[in-house]
Design a protein around this motif. Structure first.
Motif, short mmCIF file in Angstrom:
data_model
loop_
_atom_site.label_atom_id
_atom_site.label_comp_id
_atom_site.label_asym_id
_atom_site.label_seq_id
_atom_site.Cartn_x
_atom_site.Cartn_y
_atom_site.Cartn_z
N GLY A 347 0.80 -1.21 0.00
CA GLY A 347 0.00 0.00 0.00
C GLY A 347 0.84 1.26 0.00
N PHE A 348 0.46 2.21 -0.83
CA PHE A 348 1.12 3.52 -0.90
C PHE A 348 0.10 4.48 -1.52
N SER A 349 -0.64 5.18 -0.67
CA SER A 349 -1.79 5.97 -1.15
C SER A 349 -1.43 7.43 -1.40
N VAL A 350 -1.93 7.97 -2.49
CA VAL A 350 -1.73 9.37 -2.81
C VAL A 350 -2.34 10.26 -1.73
N SER A 351 -3.35 9.76 -1.04
CA SER A 351 -4.00 10.56 0.00
C SER A 351 -3.09 10.79 1.20
N SER A 352 -2.03 9.99 1.34
CA SER A 352 -1.10 10.15 2.45
C SER A 352 0.04 11.10 2.13
N LEU A 353 0.11 11.58 0.89
CA LEU A 353 1.21 12.44 0.47
C LEU A 353 0.88 13.92 0.71
N PRO A 354 1.91 14.75 0.89
CA PRO A 354 1.69 16.20 1.06
C PRO A 354 1.02 16.79 -0.18
N SER A 355 0.31 17.89 0.03
CA SER A 355 -0.42 18.51 -1.09
C SER A 355 0.42 19.56 -1.82
N THR A 356 1.54 19.99 -1.24
CA THR A 356 2.40 20.96 -1.91
C THR A 356 3.41 20.23 -2.79
N PRO A 357 3.69 20.74 -3.99
CA PRO A 357 4.56 20.03 -4.95
C PRO A 357 5.94 19.68 -4.40
N ALA A 358 6.62 20.65 -3.79
CA ALA A 358 7.98 20.40 -3.31
C ALA A 358 8.00 19.28 -2.28
N GLU A 359 7.07 19.31 -1.34
CA GLU A 359 7.03 18.29 -0.30
C GLU A 359 6.60 16.94 -0.86
N ARG A 360 5.69 16.96 -1.84
CA ARG A 360 5.25 15.68 -2.41
C ARG A 360 6.37 15.01 -3.18
N PHE A 361 7.08 15.76 -4.02
CA PHE A 361 8.18 15.15 -4.78
C PHE A 361 9.28 14.67 -3.84
N ALA A 362 9.52 15.42 -2.76
CA ALA A 362 10.53 14.99 -1.80
C ALA A 362 10.13 13.66 -1.18
N ALA A 363 8.84 13.52 -0.83
CA ALA A 363 8.34 12.27 -0.25
C ALA A 363 8.43 11.12 -1.25
N LEU A 364 8.13 11.40 -2.51
CA LEU A 364 8.19 10.36 -3.54
C LEU A 364 9.62 9.87 -3.76
N PHE A 365 10.57 10.80 -3.77
CA PHE A 365 11.95 10.39 -4.02
C PHE A 365 12.62 9.81 -2.78
N ARG A 366 12.05 10.04 -1.61
CA ARG A 366 12.50 9.29 -0.43
C ARG A 366 12.03 7.85 -0.53
#
Length: 423
Positions: A347-366
């Motif tokens: 499981g890896f839900s988009v709803s758990s990711l930050p809504s701001t672009p910089a923070e979301r991409f940072a979370a994705l690349f982590r």
């Protein structure tokens, strides 16, 4: 008495008028110029702002903003569809009924003189002040160093889920154990804390499947929702109902007899289907994809990482009879990984990711250092190109611009799939 703004507005071409500093001239930090787009201007001119703290209503120009670079004091200025929101540690935003704007201060090199209307020569005073100038002279009360401008931004909804997670609704029995309202939030409580327009706040609540129960907005425990949904499909079989044409007046009494409140039953129908108004009443159609995804998320949450074939077998056993499932339904809810000859999922839900672009991409690349586009795309869609309220909102930026700004693209050959890594 010195002349007011009307004197300048009525000035003829190639004519002039004396300018003088009025007796009330000063810094007047409570006076701030705001540049407003023509489309928004009527919302500012049709009425006056009022202060939500209960003080006597004053027009915006006289309100002491206590403006700081980091935001406003904890107060909301409300007028019809315009509100300024921000806590002391936040940058202030201005919200209409549907959009959110950042407030940016812009310095000007030219001198900008503020001249009040006729008959209003003393700023902030209760009575007019006589001025030792001629009637033909325009009386200046302030020299403005710049003005505020509005910049369309995405709503700041990060706090919403955090606030509502404090008291997840697990049933009336759970609430009866405590009379405390700590961790419960009304609409106004959320509006005071979340920097978003009313429409955007409603979208945010809908995105996290929140429901208003006894005047407070709540998240419903997934276990309770699974129990309710399972009972609803059991009643479908018992009473011969069609999942595509559920009559609300038939469903509600039966589900209430089974121990569920009408509010919770309607919430279940709303989050897993759609409603039509017909002559025979409210008719609900359950969306089989939504139901399948709900059960799929539940299985993913229980099993952790496992082989795709094993996950699919459990998912098929879990969903109500007659509902088909496929991995394509879980786009934006699951990550797949090829290990040897087997495909593994977790499981890896988009709803758990930050809504701001910089923070979301940072979370994705982590999560992953390198992404293929087919795997990355569900997590970085722009809202303007899709209907999901969990997608990114970046006014003025296209999908291509988003990728250029936050990722580095590599493509070994022309026919190879592009790979994206952190910039």
């Amino acid at each position: 008495m010195g002349g007011g703004a009307e004197t300048l507005l009525n000035l003829e071409v190639n004519s002039s008028i004396p300018i003088c500093y009025g007796s009330s001239f000063g810094p007047h930090d409570e006076l701030i110029l705001l540049e407003v787009d023509d489309a928004l201007l009527p919302q500012f001119l049709d009425d006056r702002f009022s202060c939500s703290t209960g003080e006597e209503e004053r027009s915006l120009i006289y309100y002491d903003f206590d403006f700081r670079l980091r935001g406003l004091s904890f107060v909301s200025l409300v007028y019809d569809w315009v509100v300024i929101r921000g806590e002391p540690d936040e940058e202030a935003v201005l919200c209409t009924s549907s959009k959110t704007y950042a407030l940016k201060f812009v310095s000007t090199s030219n001198s900008v003189f503020l001249v009040p209307p006729n008959g209003c020569h003393s700023v902030g005073a209760e009575t007019e002040t006589e001025m030792d100038v001629t009637d033909s002279a325009a009386s200046v009360v302030k020299l403005a160093p710049g003005h505020m401008e509005l910049v369309l931004v995405a709503p700041k909804l990060e706090k919403l889920k955090t606030l509502l997670k404090q008291r997840v609704y697990k049933g009336d029995y759970d609430d009866c154990e405590s009379d405390s309202k700590l961790g419960l939030y009304t609409w106004q409580d959320l509006a005071d804390r979340i920097q978003a327009s009313d429409d955007e706040l409603r979208d945010g609540l809908r995105a996290i499947s929140a429901v208003e129960i006894d005047g407070y907005w709540r998240l419903v425990d997934d276990g309770l929702m699974e129990e309710l949904l399972t009972m609803m499909f059991r009643n479908l079989d018992i009473h011969g109902w069609s999942s595509n044409a559920l009559r609300e007046e038939e469903v509600l009494p039966v589900m209430v007899d089974d121990g569920y409140s009408p509010t919770l039953v309607l919430h279940c129908l709303n989050t897993n289907g759609s409603k039509e108004e017909k002559e025979e009443g409210h008719i609900w159609c359950l969306n089989q994809r939504m139901v399948a995804v709900f059960y799929g998320r539940r299985v993913l949450g229980r099993c952790g990482k496992r082989k795709e074939v094993d996950f699919m077998e459990e998912w098929k056993r879990t969903v109500p009879s007659g509902i088909d499932v496929s991995m394509g339904m879980l786009e934006g809810e699951v990550l797949t990984e090829k290990i040897g000859v087997d495909t593994w999922v977790r499981g890896f839900s988009v709803s758990s990711l930050p809504s701001t672009p910089a923070e979301r991409f940072a979370a994705l690349f982590r999560e992953r250092q390198r992404w293929e586009w087919q795997h990355l795309e569900p997590f970085v869609r722009l809202k303007m190109f899709s209907s999901s309220v969990m997608d990114l909102r970046v006014p003025g930026l296209s999908s291509e611009g988003l990728l250029i700004k936050y990722t580095r693209r590599t493509q070994p050959t022309a026919d190879a799939a592009p790979i994206f890594s952190a910039r």
